[in-house]
Structures are given as C-alpha cells and as structure tokens.
Scaffold this motif. Structure first.
Motif, mmCIF file in Angstrom:
data_model
loop_
_atom_site.group_PDB
_atom_site.id
_atom_site.type_symbol
_atom_site.label_atom_id
_atom_site.label_comp_id
_atom_site.label_asym_id
_atom_site.label_seq_id
_atom_site.Cartn_x
_atom_site.Cartn_y
_atom_site.Cartn_z
ATOM 1 N N PRO A 16 3.270 6.449 3.130
ATOM 2 C CA PRO A 16 4.278 7.280 2.618
ATOM 3 C C PRO A 16 4.359 7.490 1.050
ATOM 4 O O PRO A 16 4.284 6.333 0.534
ATOM 5 N N HIS A 17 4.700 8.404 0.506
ATOM 6 C CA HIS A 17 4.536 8.799 -0.933
ATOM 7 C C HIS A 17 5.473 9.669 -1.296
ATOM 8 O O HIS A 17 5.756 10.477 -0.698
ATOM 9 N N GLU A 18 5.885 9.557 -2.600
ATOM 10 C CA GLU A 18 6.609 10.709 -3.278
ATOM 11 C C GLU A 18 5.787 11.282 -4.422
ATOM 12 O O GLU A 18 5.296 10.704 -5.322
ATOM 13 N N GLN A 19 5.256 12.454 -4.374
ATOM 14 C CA GLN A 19 4.275 13.166 -5.505
ATOM 15 C C GLN A 19 3.270 12.178 -5.543
ATOM 16 O O GLN A 19 2.598 12.427 -6.729
ATOM 17 N N GLY A 20 2.648 11.668 -4.635
ATOM 18 C CA GLY A 20 1.491 10.773 -4.820
ATOM 19 C C GLY A 20 1.713 9.113 -5.057
ATOM 20 O O GLY A 20 0.686 8.596 -4.995
ATOM 21 N N PHE A 21 2.909 8.950 -5.326
ATOM 22 C CA PHE A 21 3.217 7.591 -5.767
ATOM 23 C C PHE A 21 3.876 7.024 -4.511
ATOM 24 O O PHE A 21 4.548 7.450 -3.703
ATOM 25 N N ARG A 22 3.335 5.621 -4.237
ATOM 26 C CA ARG A 22 3.725 4.919 -2.876
ATOM 27 C C ARG A 22 5.461 4.706 -3.069
ATOM 28 O O ARG A 22 5.964 4.271 -3.938
ATOM 29 N N SER A 23 5.861 5.332 -1.832
ATOM 30 C CA SER A 23 7.420 5.218 -1.780
ATOM 31 C C SER A 23 7.974 3.840 -1.527
ATOM 32 O O SER A 23 9.064 3.652 -2.393
ATOM 33 N N ASP A 24 7.343 2.802 -1.144
ATOM 34 C CA ASP A 24 7.728 1.658 -1.065
ATOM 35 C C ASP A 24 7.635 0.784 -2.399
ATOM 36 O O ASP A 24 8.609 0.215 -2.882
ATOM 37 N N VAL A 25 6.672 1.338 -3.165
ATOM 38 C CA VAL A 25 6.723 0.586 -4.495
ATOM 39 C C VAL A 25 7.784 1.160 -5.325
ATOM 40 O O VAL A 25 8.380 0.502 -6.140
ATOM 41 N N ILE A 26 7.896 2.544 -5.425
ATOM 42 C CA ILE A 26 8.953 3.143 -6.247
ATOM 43 C C ILE A 26 10.272 2.515 -5.886
ATOM 44 O O ILE A 26 10.927 2.303 -6.771
ATOM 45 N N GLN A 27 10.402 2.435 -4.488
ATOM 46 C CA GLN A 27 11.812 2.037 -4.251
ATOM 47 C C GLN A 27 12.064 0.368 -4.711
ATOM 48 O O GLN A 27 13.190 0.366 -5.088
ATOM 49 N N ALA A 28 11.118 -0.359 -4.455
ATOM 50 C CA ALA A 28 11.295 -1.946 -5.033
ATOM 51 C C ALA A 28 11.437 -1.759 -6.506
ATOM 52 O O ALA A 28 12.179 -2.590 -7.168
ATOM 53 N N LEU A 29 10.675 -0.887 -7.393
ATOM 54 C CA LEU A 29 10.667 -1.052 -8.660
ATOM 55 C C LEU A 29 12.368 -0.231 -9.294
ATOM 56 O O LEU A 29 12.693 -0.796 -10.190
ATOM 57 N N ARG A 30 12.644 0.695 -8.560
ATOM 58 C CA ARG A 30 13.852 1.210 -8.756
ATOM 59 C C ARG A 30 15.222 -0.021 -8.758
ATOM 60 O O ARG A 30 15.913 0.088 -9.546
ATOM 61 N N ALA A 31 14.745 -0.798 -7.760
ATOM 62 C CA ALA A 31 15.743 -1.836 -7.600
ATOM 63 C C ALA A 31 15.698 -2.894 -8.772
ATOM 64 O O ALA A 31 16.737 -3.717 -8.729
ATOM 65 N N LEU A 32 14.461 -3.062 -9.213
ATOM 66 C CA LEU A 32 14.361 -3.995 -10.131
ATOM 67 C C LEU A 32 15.297 -4.191 -11.425
ATOM 68 O O LEU A 32 15.956 -5.397 -11.425
ATOM 69 N N PRO A 33 15.596 -3.218 -12.366
ATOM 70 C CA PRO A 33 15.111 -2.090 -12.492
ATOM 71 C C PRO A 33 13.642 -2.227 -13.409
ATOM 72 O O PRO A 33 13.375 -3.256 -13.812
ATOM 73 N N VAL A 34 13.279 -0.978 -13.628
ATOM 74 C CA VAL A 34 12.030 -1.088 -14.655
ATOM 75 C C VAL A 34 12.497 -0.088 -15.851
ATOM 76 O O VAL A 34 12.516 1.013 -15.877
#
Ligand code: AHR
Length: 497
Positions: free
Chosen positions: A47-65
């Motif tokens: 699964p991806h959002e606009q070509g970026f892995r959804s799981d990675v995006i989710q984890a990074l949003r929570a970090l945050p970055v």
C-alpha cells in the motif's frame, strides 16, 4: 543500586528546543529513498500514497518528522534537479552516485514528490544543492523553480508540473562535505565558491536560509576567516558527526558499549567548540546557527573505512546496520546535549530516516518495523518546541569517561514539565529522585529498556524493544522518584490535575 538526585532549574531557561533539532535526513543511498520511502516505480502490492509506502508515512507522521533534508549527502553534488521533474516516463535514467555506490537512478523521486512527502509529514524541507558538479546558475534555477511567485518560465514549469503556488522552501545547502566527496576543496577555495553561490542565490530569494559546508575545527576557522566581511551571506554552518568507535553493531562488549555512549556524549563538545569558532570569526556580531545536518552511529558492518571495518564489514556495503537499545541510548545522550546547546544549534538531522545507518524505520518487502532509535526519539516528543531547562546533578555516580551514570534533560511545556532520564550504566539499576520548584501534581512515565543493550527489533520480533509504562512516585512537595533499570531511558510528563 546507584542513588541519583537531580534538580530541574525552572528559573533559568536555556532557550527554545526548536522542532528543527528533531530533523531527519533522506539520501538517495542504498534503500533509504528508493524502496524505503518511495516505491512508486515498483509498487508490488505494498500500500502506498502517491508512490510512498503508507506504513512508513504513518510511522513517520507519529514520530514526528519536523524537518527533512534531501537528496544527499554525497549524492547531492551529483544531482541535477531538472532530471527529477516532469512526466516520470520522460525523466532520464542517470548514474546514482554516493559513497562509492553506483546504481541506476530513474529520477522518479524528484522535487515535487519529495515536497509532497514533506507536506504529508508536516516536515520542513531542506534541499541540499550541487556545488561539486553543478553551477551557481543551476542552483539559482532550482531556487527560482521552487520559490518564485513571478510567472517566469521556471515558475510556469512548476505550475505545469502540478504546483502553481510557490513551495517556499527556506533551507538551502550550498553543497555537501565539499572538503571530501563534494569536490575535495580546500577551505579558502570553497569559501570563495560559497560567497559566489550565496550572492546569486540571495538575489533570487532574499529570504532563503543558506547553509555553508563546515567540517572539523581547522576547516571551520579557515572557512569563516575567508568569508570574512561577507558573513551576512551565511545563516547556518553545517557540521556532521558520526560515531564510529562502538565496535560491532550487536555483539559488542562492555568497553564498546561505553565507547559509543562516550562518543555520543562528546557531540555536545563539538557543537560548543563550533559555536566558539563562529563567535571568534564574527566577533559575536552575526548569529550563525550550527546545522548538525548529519548525525548518528555508523557501525563498522556498514562502512568500508574506519575502525573495525576490516573485520566486520559486509560486502557489498549497503549502508544498512542493526539498531539496538544501545544506539537508542546513544541518540538520547546526544539529544540531551542538543537541548543544552539549543541556543546555538539551529538544526540537527539524524542519518538516515529509513533503512540506512541509524534509521528509525526498517523495511523488508512488505514488512516494516520501528527501531529502538525510533522509540527513543518518540519519547522525546514532549520536549519539541518547548523551553529547555538546566538540570543539576546533586548526587550520582560517574562513568569512566567522567559522564554521569544517570543524566537528564528537562523542559517547560505549555502545561507543565517534561523530564527525560537516562541510566547509562550497563548493569546497575538506579534510584532517581528529582526536584523542581513548581512541579505540577500529576505524572505519567514511559520507559524504554530491554534485558540487554544488544537487543533490537526485527521483522520477526518487531516489539522486542518498545516503551512500557513507568511508575512515578511523588515524595511529597516538589520531589519525585523513579527506579530505572540498567541501560534504560524514560520520559516523565508532569501536569497539573
Ligand atoms: O550519510 C552517508 C554519507 O555520510 C553522506 O552521503 C555524506 O554526507 C556523509 O559522509
């Protein structure tokens, strides 16, 4: 059991812990950008959002970055931004080069994709420009393309590629490690080159914040002396610090455990020395921030140079390494120093964000897991954007290098206080009592530890090292105490009921 007593000095604020101190670094190196972040060219059911892995995006949003530096690293001084805009099918395939790796780079992850990712993560973008194989005009064009509101050909190209509004990218690096991979310059030659680039960039966008490439002390002294009266062209001085003396990535002994923490601890002294060099060069007249724009542990398994690489290096070098609780503690030790130096340190970017070096997230095919370093950073979340407070150690044990076995950083949050404690001792627990003048009366705590500092997470065992709840006891008045196991890290948030 070590007894430690700490006082948080709420009346002597150090400064603001800028979100920029919690930045990250994404280079087109190994599986960081391609595969780790971007799967646009191979999707493969992930699964991806606009070509970026959804799981990675989710984890990074929570970090945050809060900040993300791209596209290098050494890659930046080979990167030509025009290769990464326009329809993906028409983008050229180039030699992707960094750190002796050569790969085919289809340029599918370019400016628009990267800036889309930053918007999704809430990250401020920091673009590293090409000095080694580029030109002032090429970098001025990238700046104009990204930021100009005047309807020039470049701004119209940006609109045609999907972004009519300027991106407003503030942070621009003028080269990367130009004393080495970025052109092997000597300091005075690079300084003159910098002045030329910066002069032209300022004409294009006077509000851009420009980052000059620093190095070790001697280079920094010469660099700033040569820039001399042109110091108004410098907003940040970039330095890098990798810790390389910790022995093997997982099966390290006690001496190596402490050697790594010691190196992490010494990062603060490097920042302080750099601040003094800036002060001397500017007579204290110009505020130039220190941009620690690459930092972290670089184990011998992931490099072809430096201590231990002859024994443990993996061939081919992928720049990927194990991440253990020890690495998380080292990151926390460094963050303590960043908070203490937040009045001079303007940004700090952990290297690198996914899969490469001290990554916070690892991927393997469809699997993704968080490293102990991810959890260490997440435990610092309550400090981001708050006011750093000094902590005095009233009583405690010292380690062999003179650093305290139990150390702490504290900050004033919008509704209370946050305290992060580290028990660096490899095998002794600690009873820690901390006091502050005006402590709110409610406390919650979280702790990160494991049975051994060599513990890490993996696809098969993703939660071996993960935070758990910590019991925090009030001793009456403004005093609190917690028991910390050896090799542990804990954050306590104090709020009024
Ligand atoms: O992060 C890996 C490399 O380390 C970067 O490309 C370079 O800037 C540094 O030497």
């Amino acid at each position: 059991m070590n007894d430690s007593r700490l006082t948080i000095r709420t009346n002597s604020p150090i400064g603001t812990i800028s979100p920029r101190l919690y930045g990250h670094f994404a280079e087109h190196l190994g599986r960081c950008c391609y595969d780790g972040l971007w799967i646009g060219h191979q999707r493969g059911g992930i699964p991806h959002e606009q070509g970026f892995r959804s799981d990675v995006i989710q984890a990074l949003r929570a970090l945050p970055v809060p900040l993300l530096r791209w596209p290098g690293g050494c890659y930046a001084d080979h990167y030509h931004w025009r290769d990464g805009i326009g329809p993906a099918a028409e983008r050229p395939s180039r030699l992707g080069m960094s750190c002796d790796l050569q790969v085919e780079d289809d340029n599918s992850l370019g400016t628009h994709e990267f800036l889309w990712l930053c918007a999704q993560l809430g990250a401020e973008p920091y673009l590293a420009g090409n000095v080694g194989s580029g030109s002032p005009q090429e970098l001025c064009d990238w700046l104009e393309y990204c930021n100009s509101a005047v309807p020039t050909t470049l701004a119209r190209m940006r609109a045609a590629n999907g972004s009519p509004a300027p991106f407003g990218v503030k942070l621009w690096g003028v080269g990367n490690e130009n004393w080495g991979c970025g052109g092997n310059y000597d300091a005075p030659t690079y300084a003159r080159e910098y002045v030329r680039y910066a002069t032209m960039l300022r004409h294009v966008d006077p509000s851009a914040e420009l980052v000059v490439c620093g190095h070790e002390d001697a280079w920094n002294v010469e660099l700033l002396a040569t820039i001399g009266s042109r110091m108004q062209l410098v907003d940040h001085l970039s330095i890098h610090r990798y810790w390389i003396n910790g022995g093997p990535e997982t099966e390290f002994d006690e001496a190596s455990y402490y050697a790594l923490l010691s190196e992490a601890h010494a990062t603060e002294a490097f920042v302080q020395r750099t601040a003094e060099i800036i002060d001397d060069a500017t007579g204290g007249q110009r505020r130039i921030g220190i941009a620690l724009d690459e930092w972290g542990v670089w184990h011998p398994e992931a490099r072809a140079w430096g201590p231990g690489s002859d024994i443990t290096r993996r061939a081919p070098t992928t720049y990927e390494q194990a991440n253990t609780l020890r690495d998380a503690l080292a990151a926390a030790v460094a963050l303590e120093g960043f908070h203490r130096q937040c009045h001079v340190l303007s940004m700090a970017n952990l290297a690198q964000i996914v899969n490469v070096l001290q990554a916070v997230v690892m991927t393997d095919g469809a699997q993704m897991w968080l490293t102990p370093t991810y959890h260490a950073l997440r435990l610092h979340l309550p400090h981001i954007g708050t006011t750093a407070l000094p902590v005095t150690i009233e009583q405690g044990t010292s380690l062999a290098d003179g650093s305290p076995a139990v150390s702490a950083t504290a900050s004033r949050t919008s509704d209370g206080l946050a305290v992060t404690l580290i028990n660096r001792h490899i095998d002794q627990p600690a009873a820690v009592r901390f006091t502050c003048d005006d402590a709110p009366d409610q406390a919650v705590g979280e702790i990160l530890t494991a049975d051994r500092p060599q513990a890490g997470n993996s696809a098969a065992d993703p939660n071996r090292v993960a935070p758990t709840t910590l019991t925090v006891n009030r001793d009456g008045g403004n005093s609190w105490h917690v028991d910390l196991p050896p090799h542990s890290l804990a954050t306590i948030v104090l709020r009024s009921a």
